[in-house]
Design an enzyme around this catalytic site. Structure first.
Site, PDB file in Angstrom:
ATOM      1  N   ILE A   1      13.407  11.076  72.029  1.00  0.00           N
ATOM      2  CA  ILE A   1      14.493  10.605  71.157  1.00  0.00           C
ATOM      3  C   ILE A   1      15.121  11.792  70.421  1.00  0.00           C
ATOM      4  O   ILE A   1      16.352  11.880  70.290  1.00  0.00           O
ATOM      5  CB  ILE A   1      13.980   9.536  70.168  1.00  0.00           C
ATOM      6  CG1 ILE A   1      13.496   8.293  70.948  1.00  0.00           C
ATOM      7  CG2 ILE A   1      15.070   9.152  69.177  1.00  0.00           C
ATOM      8  CD1 ILE A   1      12.782   7.250  70.105  1.00  0.00           C
TER       9      ILE A   1
ATOM     10  N   ASP B   1       9.087  21.401  66.376  1.00  0.00           N
ATOM     11  CA  ASP B   1       8.116  20.588  67.105  1.00  0.00           C
ATOM     12  C   ASP B   1       6.939  21.492  67.425  1.00  0.00           C
ATOM     13  O   ASP B   1       7.158  22.633  67.873  1.00  0.00           O
ATOM     14  CB  ASP B   1       8.768  20.059  68.402  1.00  0.00           C
ATOM     15  CG  ASP B   1       7.956  18.946  69.062  1.00  0.00           C
ATOM     16  OD1 ASP B   1       6.754  19.172  69.303  1.00  0.00           O
ATOM     17  OD2 ASP B   1       8.526  17.882  69.329  1.00  0.00           O
TER      18      ASP B   1
ATOM     19  N   ARG C   1       9.365   6.394  61.810  1.00  0.00           N
ATOM     20  CA  ARG C   1       8.405   5.483  61.184  1.00  0.00           C
ATOM     21  C   ARG C   1       8.463   5.695  59.674  1.00  0.00           C
ATOM     22  O   ARG C   1       8.535   6.837  59.207  1.00  0.00           O
ATOM     23  CB  ARG C   1       6.973   5.739  61.667  1.00  0.00           C
ATOM     24  CG  ARG C   1       6.659   5.200  63.067  1.00  0.00           C
ATOM     25  CD  ARG C   1       6.636   3.673  63.137  1.00  0.00           C
ATOM     26  NE  ARG C   1       6.347   3.167  64.471  1.00  0.00           N
ATOM     27  CZ  ARG C   1       7.250   2.882  65.407  1.00  0.00           C
ATOM     28  NH1 ARG C   1       8.532   3.050  65.161  1.00  0.00           N
ATOM     29  NH2 ARG C   1       6.887   2.405  66.580  1.00  0.00           N
TER      30      ARG C   1
ATOM     31  N   ASP D   1      16.113   3.542  59.046  1.00  0.00           N
ATOM     32  CA  ASP D   1      15.987   2.338  59.870  1.00  0.00           C
ATOM     33  C   ASP D   1      14.552   1.822  59.782  1.00  0.00           C
ATOM     34  O   ASP D   1      14.231   0.785  60.364  1.00  0.00           O
ATOM     35  CB  ASP D   1      16.329   2.692  61.335  1.00  0.00           C
ATOM     36  CG  ASP D   1      16.347   1.473  62.251  1.00  0.00           C
ATOM     37  OD1 ASP D   1      16.957   0.454  61.856  1.00  0.00           O
ATOM     38  OD2 ASP D   1      15.758   1.527  63.347  1.00  0.00           O
TER      39      ASP D   1
ATOM     40  N   GLU E   1       7.748  -1.835  55.383  1.00  0.00           N
ATOM     41  CA  GLU E   1       8.703  -2.739  56.050  1.00  0.00           C
ATOM     42  C   GLU E   1       8.075  -4.020  56.571  1.00  0.00           C
ATOM     43  O   GLU E   1       8.768  -5.023  56.757  1.00  0.00           O
ATOM     44  CB  GLU E   1       9.427  -2.021  57.198  1.00  0.00           C
ATOM     45  CG  GLU E   1       8.542  -1.704  58.402  1.00  0.00           C
ATOM     46  CD  GLU E   1       9.311  -1.005  59.534  1.00  0.00           C
ATOM     47  OE1 GLU E   1      10.018  -0.027  59.261  1.00  0.00           O
ATOM     48  OE2 GLU E   1       9.172  -1.450  60.687  1.00  0.00           O
TER      49      GLU E   1
ATOM     50  N   HIS F   1      15.047  -1.708  61.118  1.00  0.00           N
ATOM     51  CA  HIS F   1      14.340  -1.326  62.356  1.00  0.00           C
ATOM     52  C   HIS F   1      15.065  -1.866  63.597  1.00  0.00           C
ATOM     53  O   HIS F   1      14.504  -2.629  64.384  1.00  0.00           O
ATOM     54  CB  HIS F   1      12.888  -1.822  62.330  1.00  0.00           C
ATOM     55  CG  HIS F   1      11.977  -0.946  63.156  1.00  0.00           C
ATOM     56  ND1 HIS F   1      10.745  -0.544  62.713  1.00  0.00           N
ATOM     57  CD2 HIS F   1      12.138  -0.394  64.383  1.00  0.00           C
ATOM     58  CE1 HIS F   1      10.180   0.215  63.643  1.00  0.00           C
ATOM     59  NE2 HIS F   1      11.002   0.322  64.664  1.00  0.00           N
TER      60      HIS F   1
HETATM   61  P1  NAI Z   1       7.951  11.518  71.987  1.00  0.00           P
HETATM   62  O1  NAI Z   1       6.460  11.461  72.105  1.00  0.00           O
HETATM   63  O2  NAI Z   1       8.779  11.724  73.225  1.00  0.00           O
HETATM   64  O3  NAI Z   1       8.359  12.678  70.951  1.00  0.00           O
HETATM   65  C1  NAI Z   1       7.722  12.903  69.733  1.00  0.00           C
HETATM   66  C2  NAI Z   1       7.722  14.393  69.486  1.00  0.00           C
HETATM   67  O4  NAI Z   1       7.210  14.618  68.169  1.00  0.00           O
HETATM   68  C3  NAI Z   1       6.840  15.174  70.457  1.00  0.00           C
HETATM   69  O5  NAI Z   1       7.586  16.211  71.089  1.00  0.00           O
HETATM   70  C4  NAI Z   1       5.739  15.739  69.561  1.00  0.00           C
HETATM   71  O6  NAI Z   1       5.267  17.033  69.991  1.00  0.00           O
HETATM   72  C5  NAI Z   1       6.465  15.818  68.238  1.00  0.00           C
HETATM   73  N1  NAI Z   1       5.583  15.966  67.081  1.00  0.00           N
HETATM   74  C6  NAI Z   1       4.295  15.588  66.936  1.00  0.00           C
HETATM   75  N2  NAI Z   1       3.839  15.969  65.727  1.00  0.00           N
HETATM   76  C7  NAI Z   1       4.860  16.600  65.097  1.00  0.00           C
HETATM   77  C8  NAI Z   1       5.002  17.228  63.834  1.00  0.00           C
HETATM   78  N3  NAI Z   1       3.987  17.293  62.969  1.00  0.00           N
HETATM   79  N4  NAI Z   1       6.194  17.770  63.529  1.00  0.00           N
HETATM   80  C9  NAI Z   1       7.229  17.745  64.401  1.00  0.00           C
HETATM   81  N5  NAI Z   1       7.141  17.170  65.611  1.00  0.00           N
HETATM   82  C10 NAI Z   1       5.975  16.601  65.955  1.00  0.00           C
HETATM   83  O7  NAI Z   1       8.379  10.183  71.229  1.00  0.00           O
HETATM   84  P2  NAI Z   1       9.822   9.504  71.184  1.00  0.00           P
HETATM   85  O8  NAI Z   1       9.951   8.530  72.297  1.00  0.00           O
HETATM   86  O9  NAI Z   1      10.863  10.544  71.026  1.00  0.00           O
HETATM   87  O10 NAI Z   1       9.706   8.641  69.832  1.00  0.00           O
HETATM   88  C11 NAI Z   1       9.604   9.268  68.566  1.00  0.00           C
HETATM   89  C12 NAI Z   1       9.270   8.223  67.517  1.00  0.00           C
HETATM   90  O11 NAI Z   1      10.402   7.347  67.342  1.00  0.00           O
HETATM   91  C13 NAI Z   1       8.132   7.266  67.908  1.00  0.00           C
HETATM   92  O12 NAI Z   1       6.877   7.811  67.561  1.00  0.00           O
HETATM   93  C14 NAI Z   1       8.442   6.036  67.119  1.00  0.00           C
HETATM   94  O13 NAI Z   1       7.734   6.109  65.902  1.00  0.00           O
HETATM   95  C15 NAI Z   1       9.936   6.127  66.833  1.00  0.00           C
HETATM   96  N6  NAI Z   1      10.710   5.033  67.429  1.00  0.00           N
HETATM   97  C16 NAI Z   1      11.546   4.279  66.619  1.00  0.00           C
HETATM   98  C17 NAI Z   1      12.295   3.237  67.139  1.00  0.00           C
HETATM   99  C18 NAI Z   1      13.227   2.418  66.295  1.00  0.00           C
HETATM  100  O14 NAI Z   1      13.621   1.319  66.715  1.00  0.00           O
HETATM  101  N7  NAI Z   1      13.653   2.871  65.129  1.00  0.00           N
HETATM  102  C19 NAI Z   1      12.186   2.888  68.574  1.00  0.00           C
HETATM  103  C20 NAI Z   1      11.348   3.764  69.343  1.00  0.00           C
HETATM  104  C21 NAI Z   1      10.617   4.783  68.773  1.00  0.00           C
END
Ligand code: NAI
Length: 332
Positions: free
Chosen positions: A159, A178, A237, A261, A266, A298
């Protein structure tokens, strides 16, 4: 196979049934939909089911997992990517199959982050109301041109990368932090330290998962390291942000705008119609009083494309569980 679907809204039912009809009718078995969220008080509804299907605010802590296991539930299907609401260690001890939807239209969330930024920056939510009331004054609607501004992306995974691409396309300078930087991100932005990102960004957008390490990543100290007047966007989150600290930063004008969001508390609010109720959460209500705060409930994931993918992958996870084959989306 019998599956109990918790926190089931009409759209969950529609997209799961459509996916079942399309491909998985034979494997998927029977779905029963409960609109209540899963917690200790509702876990008993899972009696007689082999699997449960849950969403972001269903609670799968140790007592709930033990209760589900005792009722004969063997599989937990998350209709989301994040699994911070599951005690994975306890699920493993109990031998429960837990699978998630690791990726579904990352662009859906990235585009929502953009919508929040654009709305708050150009005040289109206020302009909409004004114009409908015949008020065509522009006072109070002054925004900033985003072209040329600096956007910091914390978490440059799926994302974060989609968000970075959008802002890069708009002519912004994109910075990323990251612990696992990616080559794909380097094509649209520059990886920097967290401190540098906070100090240089006009907009900081959170896209990392919620873990013990990232809990309250945005706190008193990190807010002070941000550029005065910057915008904070959280579509990841709620627990990533210390809301009390954010309120203090908004009051002192250190933080210029907040778009969220997700919100740490929440689960007591979102995905429900509370329009006729008294809301007890004073912290949330304080946030609602700021003109420079925008909250959505959300809905980052909420596009037809994303819901189709969520349903497809969830049914695929269920098929893997019932066939006893390796599931690539297993958690733990
Ligand atoms: P992803 O796993 O592809 O990317 C997450 C990235 O965060 C990874 O590259 C990881 O190395 C990095 N990361 C881990 N610890 C970190 C830190 N301390 N500082 C900086 N970066 C760090 O996950 P994706 O698919 O991009 O999703 C990200 C988050 O978005 C999910 O964990 C979820 O909580 C949230 N989300 C929210 C939605 C919504 O409707 N608002 C829907 C889907 C996901």
């Amino acid at each position: 196979m019998k599956t109990a679907v918790f926190s089931a809204r009409p759209y969950d039912r529609r997209f799961l049934e459509e996916a079942r009809d399309r491909h998985h009718g034979g494997h998927a078995g029977e779905f029963t939909y409960f609109d209540v969220a899963l917690d200790a008080s509702t876990a008993g509804l899972a009696q007689g089911f082999d699997a449960i299907c849950v969403f972001v605010n269903d609670r799968l802590d140790a007592p709930v997992l033990q209760a589900l296991h005792a009722l004969g539930v063997r599989a937990i299907l998350l209709r989301c990517a994040g699994f911070n609401n599951v005690d994975v260690a306890v699920a493993q001890q109990l031998g429960l199959f837990v699978a998630r939807v690791p990726a579904y239209s990352p662009e859906a969330v990235a585009e929502h982050a953009l919508a929040l930024v654009m709305t708050l920056n150009r005040q289109t939510h206020r302009a909409y109301n004004r114009v409908r009331e015949g008020n065509f004054m522009l006072d109070g609607l002054l925004g900033r041109t985003l072209h040329g501004r600096t956007v910091g992306i914390i978490g440059t995974g799926k994302i974060g990368l989609a968000t970075a691409r959008i802002f890069n396309g708009m002519g912004c300078t994109v910075l990323g932090f990251d612990p696992y930087p990616s080559a794909a991100f380097e094509a649209v932005g520059s990886s920097v330290s967290l401190d540098e990102l906070l100090a240089r960004s006009d907009i900081v957008s959170l896209h990392c998962p919620l873990t013990p390490q990232t809990h309250h990543l945005v706190n008193e100290a990190s807010l002070h390291r941000m550029k005065p007047g910057a915008m904070l966007v959280n579509t990841s989150r709620g627990g990533l942000v210390d809301t009390d600290a954010v309120i203090r930063a908004l009051k002192s004008r250190q933080l210029g705008h907040l778009a969220i969001d997700v919100y740490e508390q929440e689960s007591a609010l979102f995905f429900q119609d509370l329009s006729g109720e008294i809301i007890d959460d004073d912290v949330f209500q304080r946030l609602m009083t700021f003109p420079n705060v925008l909250v959505t409930g959300h809905q980052g994931f909420f596009t037809a494309e994303a819901l189709e993918e969520i349903s497809e992958i969830t049914l695929g996870n269920l098929r893997d569980f019932s066939a006893g084959v390796d599931c690539p989306n297993r958690v733990g």
